[in-house]
Design an enzyme around this catalytic site. Structure first.
Site, PDB file in Angstrom:
ATOM      1  N   GLY A   1       0.852  -1.194   0.000  1.00  0.00           N
ATOM      2  CA  GLY A   1       0.000   0.000   0.000  1.00  0.00           C
ATOM      3  C   GLY A   1       0.883   1.238   0.000  1.00  0.00           C
ATOM      4  O   GLY A   1       2.032   1.200  -0.450  1.00  0.00           O
ATOM      5  N   ASN A   2       0.354   2.342   0.536  1.00  0.00           N
ATOM      6  CA  ASN A   2       1.107   3.604   0.584  1.00  0.00           C
ATOM      7  C   ASN A   2       2.450   3.444   1.277  1.00  0.00           C
ATOM      8  O   ASN A   2       3.466   3.926   0.802  1.00  0.00           O
ATOM      9  CB  ASN A   2       0.338   4.654   1.408  1.00  0.00           C
ATOM     10  CG  ASN A   2      -0.855   5.167   0.645  1.00  0.00           C
ATOM     11  OD1 ASN A   2      -0.954   4.957  -0.567  1.00  0.00           O
ATOM     12  ND2 ASN A   2      -1.763   5.825   1.352  1.00  0.00           N
TER      13      ASN A   2
ATOM     14  N   ARG B   1      -1.397  -9.500  -2.277  1.00  0.00           N
ATOM     15  CA  ARG B   1      -2.521 -10.355  -2.608  1.00  0.00           C
ATOM     16  C   ARG B   1      -2.615 -10.549  -4.114  1.00  0.00           C
ATOM     17  O   ARG B   1      -3.011 -11.588  -4.602  1.00  0.00           O
ATOM     18  CB  ARG B   1      -3.825  -9.755  -2.077  1.00  0.00           C
ATOM     19  CG  ARG B   1      -4.224 -10.393  -0.742  1.00  0.00           C
ATOM     20  CD  ARG B   1      -5.512  -9.800  -0.249  1.00  0.00           C
ATOM     21  NE  ARG B   1      -5.357  -8.339  -0.170  1.00  0.00           N
ATOM     22  CZ  ARG B   1      -6.029  -7.576   0.687  1.00  0.00           C
ATOM     23  NH1 ARG B   1      -6.897  -8.123   1.510  1.00  0.00           N
ATOM     24  NH2 ARG B   1      -5.859  -6.270   0.717  1.00  0.00           N
ATOM     25  N   ARG B   2      -2.231  -9.503  -4.857  1.00  0.00           N
ATOM     26  CA  ARG B   2      -2.388  -9.533  -6.315  1.00  0.00           C
ATOM     27  C   ARG B   2      -1.026  -9.337  -6.972  1.00  0.00           C
ATOM     28  O   ARG B   2      -0.445  -8.268  -6.919  1.00  0.00           O
ATOM     29  CB  ARG B   2      -3.337  -8.412  -6.739  1.00  0.00           C
ATOM     30  CG  ARG B   2      -3.677  -8.394  -8.222  1.00  0.00           C
ATOM     31  CD  ARG B   2      -4.716  -7.323  -8.559  1.00  0.00           C
ATOM     32  NE  ARG B   2      -4.220  -5.968  -8.295  1.00  0.00           N
ATOM     33  CZ  ARG B   2      -3.479  -5.255  -9.167  1.00  0.00           C
ATOM     34  NH1 ARG B   2      -3.154  -5.768 -10.332  1.00  0.00           N
ATOM     35  NH2 ARG B   2      -3.070  -4.041  -8.846  1.00  0.00           N
TER      36      ARG B   2
ATOM     37  N   VAL C   1       2.496   3.979  16.122  1.00  0.00           N
ATOM     38  CA  VAL C   1       1.901   5.125  16.816  1.00  0.00           C
ATOM     39  C   VAL C   1       2.474   6.420  16.266  1.00  0.00           C
ATOM     40  O   VAL C   1       3.689   6.586  16.201  1.00  0.00           O
ATOM     41  CB  VAL C   1       2.167   5.068  18.340  1.00  0.00           C
ATOM     42  CG1 VAL C   1       1.545   6.274  19.038  1.00  0.00           C
ATOM     43  CG2 VAL C   1       1.635   3.785  18.942  1.00  0.00           C
TER      44      VAL C   1
ATOM     45  N   GLY D   1       2.828   7.858  13.348  1.00  0.00           N
ATOM     46  CA  GLY D   1       3.565   7.938  12.088  1.00  0.00           C
ATOM     47  C   GLY D   1       5.050   8.189  12.242  1.00  0.00           C
ATOM     48  O   GLY D   1       5.770   7.397  12.856  1.00  0.00           O
TER      49      GLY D   1
ATOM     50  N   GLY E   1      -9.844  12.992   1.569  1.00  0.00           N
ATOM     51  CA  GLY E   1      -9.075  11.761   1.745  1.00  0.00           C
ATOM     52  C   GLY E   1      -8.553  11.583   3.163  1.00  0.00           C
ATOM     53  O   GLY E   1      -7.748  10.692   3.432  1.00  0.00           O
TER      54      GLY E   1
ATOM     55  N   GLU F   1     -11.724   7.497   5.915  1.00  0.00           N
ATOM     56  CA  GLU F   1     -11.974   6.342   5.060  1.00  0.00           C
ATOM     57  C   GLU F   1     -13.468   6.205   4.783  1.00  0.00           C
ATOM     58  O   GLU F   1     -14.301   6.828   5.439  1.00  0.00           O
ATOM     59  CB  GLU F   1     -11.449   5.081   5.746  1.00  0.00           C
ATOM     60  CG  GLU F   1      -9.973   5.230   6.088  1.00  0.00           C
ATOM     61  CD  GLU F   1      -9.310   3.908   6.407  1.00  0.00           C
ATOM     62  OE1 GLU F   1      -9.713   2.887   5.838  1.00  0.00           O
ATOM     63  OE2 GLU F   1      -8.375   3.918   7.224  1.00  0.00           O
TER      64      GLU F   1
ATOM     65  N   LYS G   1      -3.646   2.695  19.865  1.00  0.00           N
ATOM     66  CA  LYS G   1      -2.387   3.402  20.101  1.00  0.00           C
ATOM     67  C   LYS G   1      -2.196   3.681  21.594  1.00  0.00           C
ATOM     68  O   LYS G   1      -1.075   3.596  22.108  1.00  0.00           O
ATOM     69  CB  LYS G   1      -2.360   4.692  19.288  1.00  0.00           C
ATOM     70  CG  LYS G   1      -2.288   4.409  17.783  1.00  0.00           C
ATOM     71  CD  LYS G   1      -2.619   5.641  16.950  1.00  0.00           C
ATOM     72  CE  LYS G   1      -2.528   5.342  15.454  1.00  0.00           C
ATOM     73  NZ  LYS G   1      -3.074   6.444  14.641  1.00  0.00           N
TER      74      LYS G   1
END
Lengths: 446, 446
Positions: free
Chosen positions: B21-22, B54-55, B139, B141, B194, B197, B212
């Site tokens: 992901g990101n 997964r892909r 926790v 970032g 954004g 979610e 956290k």
């Protein structure tokens, strides 16, 4: 679940403390008061074997049988595993640390003056002897800065570290800003409150901040930087007029320690480390750090901007940092290893101050007649220093008669070398009576 | 001086990344872009052996031959030394981590949901296998919080950790505070930008912050705290009236994660961990943390108050924290050891929310008639909750006709149990139409 079994007897970790000032006394106190907690966290008791002092006496707050003035013997005792050096100046601290390392002891030190001169020598000795050397307390007291830079940001690329790392000068500048006091009376206040030492030179001339800048630059850029590599200006020339002008520009004046990665056109990376008073915009996080507090802003490629804030001096906060190092070194001893180290230094070149680019505030007294502003502006243009903002105000004598004018110029980013040449040329102009002040403007984008 | 000799060939350190992901993509990018710097700092090259996804496809921005959907095989490869788990939910992450540990791999994870449920299990497994497990990115970032708490403050006694650790809710609350928007429209804005979610439950109901808080409490107090031990309230009931009332009281509303050491009269130490929206005085450092930023304030016995501030989420900041852990784990591999660990846990008891003491803001709609304020005040007194400040205002209908009054009470410190009983009793009063809101007030002394 207990990770280790408390019933298995383990050998204690022996500690020698050198120096019994504010910090040393507090370390000794915590070792006693938190003995059980510390033993649980380390996996073995931490036992104070002795305290090295100049004056052995029974009024030192420590059982006299623990005191010794024979530091050499103390650091070589076989039951000492870790030496905590809190004695102060470069010597005899350097000798004591080198001797401790040679005898296989791990070393904790808060000695920024020593570290900023001899970090290469000390690190090499620790590497050869395969012992730990930690120094979190050397910069910004209780604030964790060394460990975040060496460990948390070890996988990132640090671009810049800018900090308020000297509480004395920050107190004086905060006072000048909020009360309009001049430097001398703000310093007198700081002395009366115990924030400034009898001889304040190391603080007000920026030597203390420069030592810390050298340590920060070394670890942030994986390069050995000494105090001699740090460009340094103190705060003794800051006037109430500068403080007022800063305020009028939406700024406040702070003594900053700045460590910066400079990329040249050819892609070459260099390091700049410098200490000077600078205008900081009021909305910048460092502008709100007042009094004896410290703060360090770190900008890294992936992490973005981080700030660390807290008490930068004092026995208790500094002892907190020392104790953190001590627990880590002790855990390494108990678990049979030492902390991981930098493998290889990048050893970037040091950029001279002339190559640094920043913004400037220049204030000058001029004759109050037509054309002066144009002449001054032309001089900036001739040296390719672009002006962002200019203010001109009449100056009157005590009876209100006009005697001249003051011009304040704020520039866009320019090289220090170009700015110095501009200032020298301005001083030569007939219309300019004097260049009263040159300060940097930090914390803005252009 | 070079600490190690670059001419001696060293084996590379193999890395497997789980999840693309990101954060995973950014970690892969940094491994490639900073390969030389990382190798110099570690003493060996850091080599990406594979990425578990997964892909498997050739449009993932990573050479397809590095991709695999067979995570089990990847984490057991003999040329993998460190596994970086960035897959997300509790399973399959838990299985993958346990499998990696069993195969002797060190593990880096940012999986707060998993850690806050299974830290005991994972730590035990890592201890048995004698490997490192790091989780700085779980926790706040990029902000170094885990390492300062576990290392820098290891010799101090942490009293309290209070943080803004969820960017989504902080964005929503900042928006409500600055624009007067209601919760639903502020949430809609956050989604559009954004910051929230599609299903915002984990953020707005405080589950993310509670996870956290559990991690922070565990390391700050050397005690295993799980998400189930954390008292939790979300922000969905906060109204524009609450935001306005907070502002009138010189406060702003923030979702706080609070971990506190509670000393009872008998000297027994317990831990409270809780997440709720609270009024914070505007002059408190946490009040100025706006938008998607995070900040954590730590109060320790010797260090005093420290603050850590920065970007709490996003691929790049989170990757910075992951990379720091990765370099540390790799250095440990190269230098033949692992990082020092907590020896024994204190395992303090968890204090129920009823035993927590704090201050409260209670707002209620009442009949606008004489004696109501006295009746309300008497109810607080009956439960020994002391009132610090009270405001009563008339409430009118759309035509300006008086229809009742609103009373806002701010209390001194009181036990949650006493406050709950007070609120229940207030709701029973004939004169009280409804208790509209009960919020805590944090960050003041009494």
């Amino acid at each position: 679940m207990k990770v280790s079994d408390a019933n298995v007897p383990v050998s204690p970790v022996g500690v020698a403390v050198l120096g019994l000032g504010n910090v040393g006394s507090e370390v000794v106190r915590i070792l006693e008061a938190s003995a059980d907690d510390l033993a649980a966290r380390i996996g073995a008791p931490l036992v104070l074997r002795g305290v090295g002092v100049r004056r052995v006496a029974d009024d030192r707050g420590v059982p006299v049988e623990l005191l010794t003035d024979d530091v050499d013997s103390l650091v070589s005792r076989s039951d000492v595993d870790i030496v905590v050096e809190l004695m102060g100046p470069v010597e005899p601290a350097r000798n004591a640390i080198l001797s401790a390392i040679k005898h296989g002891k791990s070393v904790i030190t808060a000695n920024k003056a020593l570290l900023s001169r001899s970090t290469g020598e000390l690190a090499e000795a620790a590497e050869t002897a395969r012992v730990d050397m930690y120094f979190e307390a050397s910069v910004a007291g209780a604030i964790p800065v060394i460990r975040p830079l060496t460990q948390s940001l070890a996988g990132d690329t640090v671009l810049r570290v800018a900090g308020i790392v000297n509480g004395t000068t920050n107190y004086i500048l905060s006072e000048m800003d909020s009360t309009g006091a001049d430097y001398a009376s703000a310093l007198a206040d700081a002395s009366a409150l115990g924030y400034a030492e009898a001889d304040p030179t190391a603080d007000v001339e920026g030597y203390d901040a420069a030592a810390k800048a050298a340590i920060l630059a070394s670890i942030a850029f994986h390069t050995r930087v000494t105090a001699d590599d740090v460009y340094r200006e103190g705060i003794t020339n800051i006037t109430p007029e500068d403080a007022a002008a800063a305020r009028a520009l939406g700024c406040t004046i702070k003594l900053l320690a700045i460590c910066e990665r400079i990329s040249s056109r050819g892609g070459q990376q260099r390091v700049s480390a410098r200490v000077y008073p600078a205008l900081v915009p009021l909305e910048h996080p460092l502008a709100t750090v007042n009094g004896a507090f410290n703060a360090v802003v770190v900008e890294a490629e992936a992490a973005g901007r981080l700030m660390f804030y807290g008490q930068g001096a004092g026995g208790s906060p500094t002892a907190s940092a020392v104790m953190g190092d001590l627990v880590m070194a002790a855990r390494n001893r108990v678990q049979g290893g030492r902390g991981p180290r930098e493998s290889k230094y990048a050893q970037l070149a040091i950029a001279p101050i002339g190559d640094v680019q920043t913004r400037y505030y220049v204030s000058m007294d001029v004759a109050d007649k037509p054309g002066v502003l144009a002449t001054v502006a032309a001089e900036f243009a001739a040296h390719e220093v672009s002006i962002a903002e200019v203010r001109q105000e009449g100056v009157t004598d005590e009876e209100g008669q006009p005697i001249g004018a003051r011009i304040v110029v704020v520039t866009h980013r320019a090289a220090e070398s170009a700015l110095s040449e501009t200032v020298a040329a301005l001083a030569e102009l007939d219309a300019v009576q004097q260049v009263a002040s040159v300060l940097r403007l930090e914390g803005t984008d252009q």
